[in-house]
Write a protein that holds these residues in place. Sequence first.
Motif, PDB file in Angstrom:
ATOM      1  N   GLY A   6       1.349  -1.192  -0.242  1.00 28.66           N
ATOM      2  CA  GLY A   6       0.336   0.259   0.272  1.00 28.66           C
ATOM      3  C   GLY A   6       1.053   1.485   0.024  1.00 28.66           C
ATOM      4  N   ASP A   7       2.036   1.044  -0.054  1.00 28.43           N
ATOM      5  CA  ASP A   7       3.094   2.339  -0.086  1.00 28.43           C
ATOM      6  C   ASP A   7       2.961   3.278  -1.291  1.00 28.43           C
ATOM      7  OD1 ASP A   7       6.656   0.510   0.578  1.00 28.43           O
ATOM      8  OD2 ASP A   7       4.776   0.194  -1.163  1.00 28.43           O
ATOM      9  N   SER A   8       2.727   2.215  -2.632  1.00 27.54           N
ATOM     10  CA  SER A   8       2.602   2.978  -3.984  1.00 27.54           C
ATOM     11  C   SER A   8       1.277   2.773  -4.713  1.00 27.54           C
ATOM     12  CB  SER A   8       3.628   2.250  -5.109  1.00 27.54           C
ATOM     13  OG  SER A   8       4.987   2.695  -4.218  1.00 27.54           O
ATOM     14  N   ILE A   9       1.084   4.087  -4.606  1.00 27.94           N
ATOM     15  CA  ILE A   9       0.185   4.189  -5.122  1.00 27.94           C
ATOM     16  C   ILE A   9      -0.130   5.361  -6.795  1.00 27.94           C
ATOM     17  CG2 ILE A   9      -2.854   5.568  -5.115  1.00 27.94           C
ATOM     18  CD1 ILE A   9      -2.559   4.565  -2.006  1.00 27.94           C
ATOM     19  N   TYR A  10      -1.083   5.038  -7.303  1.00 31.91           N
ATOM     20  CA  TYR A  10      -0.873   5.847  -9.132  1.00 31.91           C
ATOM     21  C   TYR A  10      -2.444   5.652  -9.620  1.00 31.91           C
ATOM     22  CZ  TYR A  10       3.979   4.195  -8.750  1.00 31.91           C
ATOM     23  OH  TYR A  10       4.999   4.297  -8.115  1.00 31.91           O
ATOM     24  N   TYR A  11      -2.955   6.638 -10.283  1.00 31.35           N
ATOM     25  CA  TYR A  11      -3.761   6.838 -10.313  1.00 31.35           C
ATOM     26  C   TYR A  11      -4.076   7.212 -11.581  1.00 31.35           C
ATOM     27  CZ  TYR A  11      -5.921   7.270  -5.450  1.00 31.35           C
ATOM     28  OH  TYR A  11      -6.077   6.652  -4.133  1.00 31.35           O
ATOM     29  N   GLU A  12      -5.293   7.809 -12.805  1.00 28.40           N
ATOM     30  CA  GLU A  12      -4.823   8.071 -13.941  1.00 28.40           C
ATOM     31  C   GLU A  12      -6.204   9.557 -13.860  1.00 28.40           C
ATOM     32  OE1 GLU A  12      -7.133   9.950 -16.904  1.00 28.40           O
ATOM     33  OE2 GLU A  12      -8.199   9.095 -15.579  1.00 28.40           O
ATOM     34  N   ASP A  13      -5.448  10.818 -14.404  1.00 30.46           N
ATOM     35  CA  ASP A  13      -5.396  12.291 -14.276  1.00 30.46           C
ATOM     36  C   ASP A  13      -6.717  12.520 -14.089  1.00 30.46           C
ATOM     37  OD1 ASP A  13      -2.414  13.162 -16.083  1.00 30.46           O
ATOM     38  OD2 ASP A  13      -2.310  11.698 -14.411  1.00 30.46           O
ATOM     39  N   SER A  14      -7.998  12.374 -14.813  1.00 33.25           N
ATOM     40  CA  SER A  14      -9.218  12.499 -14.367  1.00 33.25           C
ATOM     41  C   SER A  14     -10.303  11.820 -13.573  1.00 33.25           C
ATOM     42  CB  SER A  14      -9.741  11.687 -16.039  1.00 33.25           C
ATOM     43  OG  SER A  14      -9.835  10.047 -15.964  1.00 33.25           O
ATOM     44  N   VAL A  15      -9.201  10.864 -12.414  1.00 33.02           N
ATOM     45  CA  VAL A  15      -9.770  10.449 -11.299  1.00 33.02           C
ATOM     46  C   VAL A  15      -9.469  11.153 -10.426  1.00 33.02           C
ATOM     47  CG1 VAL A  15     -10.998   8.705 -12.464  1.00 33.02           C
ATOM     48  CG2 VAL A  15      -8.639   8.588 -11.062  1.00 33.02           C
ATOM     49  N   LYS A  16      -7.785  11.760 -10.358  1.00 27.82           N
ATOM     50  CA  LYS A  16      -6.793  11.964  -8.894  1.00 27.82           C
ATOM     51  C   LYS A  16      -7.135  13.114  -8.363  1.00 27.82           C
ATOM     52  CE  LYS A  16      -3.159  12.011 -10.196  1.00 27.82           C
ATOM     53  NZ  LYS A  16      -2.121  12.157 -10.718  1.00 27.82           N
ATOM     54  N   GLY A  17      -7.838  12.769  -7.260  1.00 24.39           N
ATOM     55  CA  GLY A  17      -8.802  14.180  -6.499  1.00 24.39           C
ATOM     56  C   GLY A  17     -10.175  13.659  -6.115  1.00 24.39           C
ATOM     57  N   ARG A  18     -10.284  12.744  -7.145  1.00 26.17           N
ATOM     58  CA  ARG A  18     -11.568  11.982  -6.728  1.00 26.17           C
ATOM     59  C   ARG A  18     -11.601  10.462  -5.900  1.00 26.17           C
ATOM     60  NH1 ARG A  18     -15.682  11.439 -10.795  1.00 26.17           N
ATOM     61  NH2 ARG A  18     -13.990  11.284 -12.021  1.00 26.17           N
ATOM     62  N   PHE A  19     -11.043   9.301  -6.692  1.00 26.61           N
ATOM     63  CA  PHE A  19     -11.216   8.159  -6.179  1.00 26.61           C
ATOM     64  C   PHE A  19     -10.226   8.425  -5.411  1.00 26.61           C
ATOM     65  CE2 PHE A  19     -13.364   6.289 -10.407  1.00 26.61           C
ATOM     66  CZ  PHE A  19     -13.796   7.751 -10.555  1.00 26.61           C
ATOM     67  N   THR A  20     -10.225   7.241  -4.286  1.00 28.19           N
ATOM     68  CA  THR A  20      -9.467   6.572  -3.628  1.00 28.19           C
ATOM     69  C   THR A  20      -9.003   5.406  -3.421  1.00 28.19           C
ATOM     70  OG1 THR A  20      -9.680   8.934  -1.796  1.00 28.19           O
ATOM     71  CG2 THR A  20      -8.779   6.669  -0.938  1.00 28.19           C
ATOM     72  N   ILE A  21      -8.278   4.156  -4.172  1.00 29.34           N
ATOM     73  CA  ILE A  21      -7.989   3.238  -3.786  1.00 29.34           C
ATOM     74  C   ILE A  21      -7.126   3.230  -2.729  1.00 29.34           C
ATOM     75  CG2 ILE A  21      -5.516   2.873  -5.085  1.00 29.34           C
ATOM     76  CD1 ILE A  21      -6.061   0.759  -5.927  1.00 29.34           C
ATOM     77  N   SER A  22      -7.757   1.894  -1.858  1.00 25.39           N
ATOM     78  CA  SER A  22      -6.870   1.051  -0.341  1.00 25.39           C
ATOM     79  C   SER A  22      -7.112  -0.431  -0.411  1.00 25.39           C
ATOM     80  CB  SER A  22      -7.974   1.401   0.436  1.00 25.39           C
ATOM     81  OG  SER A  22      -9.448   1.227   0.536  1.00 25.39           O
ATOM     82  N   ARG A  23      -6.466  -0.970   0.058  1.00 28.76           N
ATOM     83  CA  ARG A  23      -6.512  -2.446   0.313  1.00 28.76           C
ATOM     84  C   ARG A  23      -6.240  -3.354   1.772  1.00 28.76           C
ATOM     85  NH1 ARG A  23      -2.163  -5.057  -3.155  1.00 28.76           N
ATOM     86  NH2 ARG A  23      -3.273  -6.959  -2.680  1.00 28.76           N
ATOM     87  N   ASP A  24      -6.385  -4.107   2.068  1.00 29.75           N
ATOM     88  CA  ASP A  24      -6.838  -4.828   3.066  1.00 29.75           C
ATOM     89  C   ASP A  24      -6.894  -5.616   2.556  1.00 29.75           C
ATOM     90  OD1 ASP A  24      -7.170  -6.209   5.889  1.00 29.75           O
ATOM     91  OD2 ASP A  24      -9.735  -5.178   6.405  1.00 29.75           O
ATOM     92  N   ASN A  25      -5.491  -6.354   3.527  1.00 29.66           N
ATOM     93  CA  ASN A  25      -4.702  -7.984   3.211  1.00 29.66           C
ATOM     94  C   ASN A  25      -5.417  -8.504   4.086  1.00 29.66           C
ATOM     95  OD1 ASN A  25      -3.656  -6.570   0.555  1.00 29.66           O
ATOM     96  ND2 ASN A  25      -1.030  -6.795   2.240  1.00 29.66           N
ATOM     97  N   ALA A  26      -5.561  -8.519   5.470  1.00 26.44           N
ATOM     98  CA  ALA A  26      -6.622  -9.390   6.165  1.00 26.44           C
ATOM     99  C   ALA A  26      -7.519  -9.884   5.296  1.00 26.44           C
ATOM    100  CB  ALA A  26      -5.917  -8.587   7.316  1.00 26.44           C
ATOM    101  N   ARG A  27      -8.232  -9.171   4.632  1.00 28.38           N
ATOM    102  CA  ARG A  27      -9.415  -9.381   4.246  1.00 28.38           C
ATOM    103  C   ARG A  27      -9.233  -9.808   2.572  1.00 28.38           C
ATOM    104  NH1 ARG A  27     -13.254  -6.660   3.212  1.00 28.38           N
ATOM    105  NH2 ARG A  27     -12.846  -4.786   3.644  1.00 28.38           N
ATOM    106  N   ASN A  28      -8.322  -9.596   1.890  1.00 29.26           N
ATOM    107  CA  ASN A  28      -8.168 -10.389   0.863  1.00 29.26           C
ATOM    108  C   ASN A  28      -8.495  -9.093  -0.361  1.00 29.26           C
ATOM    109  OD1 ASN A  28      -7.240 -13.292   2.329  1.00 29.26           O
ATOM    110  ND2 ASN A  28      -5.598 -11.912   1.318  1.00 29.26           N
ATOM    111  N   THR A  29      -8.703  -7.977   0.213  1.00 24.75           N
ATOM    112  CA  THR A  29      -9.701  -6.762  -0.301  1.00 24.75           C
ATOM    113  C   THR A  29      -9.173  -5.324  -0.986  1.00 24.75           C
ATOM    114  OG1 THR A  29     -10.846  -6.056   1.358  1.00 24.75           O
ATOM    115  CG2 THR A  29     -11.827  -7.983   0.273  1.00 24.75           C
ATOM    116  N   VAL A  30      -9.252  -4.660  -1.964  1.00 22.65           N
ATOM    117  CA  VAL A  30      -9.226  -3.853  -2.161  1.00 22.65           C
ATOM    118  C   VAL A  30     -10.699  -3.187  -2.996  1.00 22.65           C
ATOM    119  CG1 VAL A  30      -8.400  -4.299  -4.836  1.00 22.65           C
ATOM    120  CG2 VAL A  30      -7.999  -2.176  -4.380  1.00 22.65           C
ATOM    121  N   ASP A  31     -10.777  -2.184  -2.865  1.00 21.70           N
ATOM    122  CA  ASP A  31     -11.503  -1.538  -2.349  1.00 21.70           C
ATOM    123  C   ASP A  31     -11.368   0.411  -3.600  1.00 21.70           C
ATOM    124  OD1 ASP A  31     -13.399  -0.897   0.267  1.00 21.70           O
ATOM    125  OD2 ASP A  31     -13.089  -2.403  -1.108  1.00 21.70           O
ATOM    126  N   LEU A  32     -12.196   0.994  -4.330  1.00 20.72           N
ATOM    127  CA  LEU A  32     -12.736   2.032  -4.854  1.00 20.72           C
ATOM    128  C   LEU A  32     -13.597   2.865  -4.324  1.00 20.72           C
ATOM    129  CD1 LEU A  32     -10.672   3.171  -6.548  1.00 20.72           C
ATOM    130  CD2 LEU A  32     -12.237   2.065  -8.700  1.00 20.72           C
TER     131      LEU A  32
END
Length: 124
Positions: A55-81
Amino acid sequence: QVQLVESGGGLVQAGSSLRLSCAASGRIRSVGAMGWFRQAPGKERKFVAAISLSGDSIYYEDSVKGRFTISRDNARNTVDLQMNSLKPEDTALYYCAGRGYFNAVKEENMYEYWGQGTQVTVSS
């Protein structure tokens, strides 16, 4: 074998929010970085966001930057947007993707695991 299943899509009005989730199952220890891609009708599939295994490196497409947030929970094996301030241009089928390496990348061909997609429709 790795399976990815997206959820959380729907029909919303412009300016509202949605939270997409992706659950991984199977040989989950084979999955490192994960990402989100989207494909609008009649258009090519495009990169949206990516996150490294830690989770220490995150990249976004320019049009969604500031509006979308990606995150993950490795204990639950999930990634959210988390998608805020949605626009009609965000309407697309959203795919969750994973790759065996731990570093996040933007290139579609670097991901080997794919979900079936969840539809996001934003009305004006």
